[in-house]
Design an enzyme around this catalytic site. Structure first.
Site, PDB file in Angstrom:
ATOM      1  N   TYR A 193      -0.747  75.939  95.016  1.00 33.02           N
ATOM      2  CA  TYR A 193       0.361  76.367  95.879  1.00 33.02           C
ATOM      3  C   TYR A 193       0.633  75.328  96.957  1.00 33.02           C
ATOM      4  CZ  TYR A 193       2.904  79.037  99.421  1.00 33.02           C
ATOM      5  OH  TYR A 193       3.826  79.443 100.359  1.00 33.02           O
ATOM      6  N   ALA A 252      10.525  80.550  96.652  1.00 30.97           N
ATOM      7  CA  ALA A 252       9.244  79.908  96.335  1.00 30.97           C
ATOM      8  C   ALA A 252       8.405  80.836  95.473  1.00 30.97           C
ATOM      9  CB  ALA A 252       8.475  79.556  97.608  1.00 30.97           C
TER      10      ALA A 252
END
Length: 225
Positions: free
Chosen positions: A77, A16
């Site tokens: 995010y 990620a």
């Protein structure tokens, strides 16, 4: 990705873009990694365990967030990680593991606090965000347990025990009071959830091994000395 060509039986997808402020500055890059990356893994593996985050919530709840609580990310995010969750779940047969406040190897909050203390720098730490710290080693054990099962949907996995603030965690680490400041005073580019406390009820039901965050932080700090 090339290691998944042909269809792996199980992919534990931990990759990620986790620089929260960096995601805010580069939303396209964040989407490419956090959203599309997860979607591609979901098409390449027969089953996926997707690691996700407390940032899918806005942090305004009064109590713990359950797995079925309404999501409302306030940062790039959080939004891109939620898109990744949805892609994995829509593929069917997969599991999303949300976690929070992870520390381990490399740069993290505890390492920064310990280094600042050693250098004699003033410790100004946010006191209006609450969560449960999660040691990467404990999270890995939990993922190993879940990998041996066939559960689907969403499960929350963090450190166990009474929630704390970042300031509380810093004081636990250094053994003395720190200067407590607000999120507004810290003024980070991306908003952070004020409440990152995730319910662990489903994890307990599934027999996931959970560790008290105080015990794990103490063990981790010994390894830094």
């Amino acid at each position: 990705m090339r290691h998944l060509v042909g269809g792996a039986d199980l992919a534990i997808h931990c990759a990620a873009m986790t620089d929260v402020d960096g995601c805010e500055r580069d939303p396209d890059g964040a989407a490419a990694v956090n959203s599309w990356g997860a979607a591609h893994v979901a098409t390449a593996a027969r089953r996926v365990i997707q690691l996700s985050t407390d940032y899918v919530f806005d942090g305004s709840a009064a109590g713990c967030y359950s797995e079925d609580a309404a999501t409302a990310p306030t940062s790039v995010y959080g939004r891109t990680k939620l898109d990744g969750e949805r892609a994995v779940l829509e593929a069917g047969g997969n599991l999303v593991v949300r976690t929070a406040w992870v520390y381990g190897e490399g740069r993290n909050f505890l390492r920064s606090i310990v280094a600042a203390e050693a250098d004699g720098r003033p410790l100004r730490v946010v006191a209006d965000q609450r969560g449960r710290p999660t040691w990467a080693e404990d999270l890995a054990r939990a993922l190993g347990h879940l990998a041996g099962r066939t559960d689907e949907g969403v499960v929350h996995v963090t450190g166990d025990g009474e929630p704390c603030s970042w300031a509380d965690l810093a004081e636990f680490a250094v053994g003395h009071p720190v200067q407590r400041i607000s999120s507004a005073e810290w003024a980070a580019p991306a908003p952070r959830p004020a409440n990152s406390v995730l319910s662990l009820d489903r994890a307990r039901t599934l027999g996931v091994p959970l560790a008290d965050w105080r015990t794990s932080v103490a063990t981790y700090l010994k390894g830094l000395s």
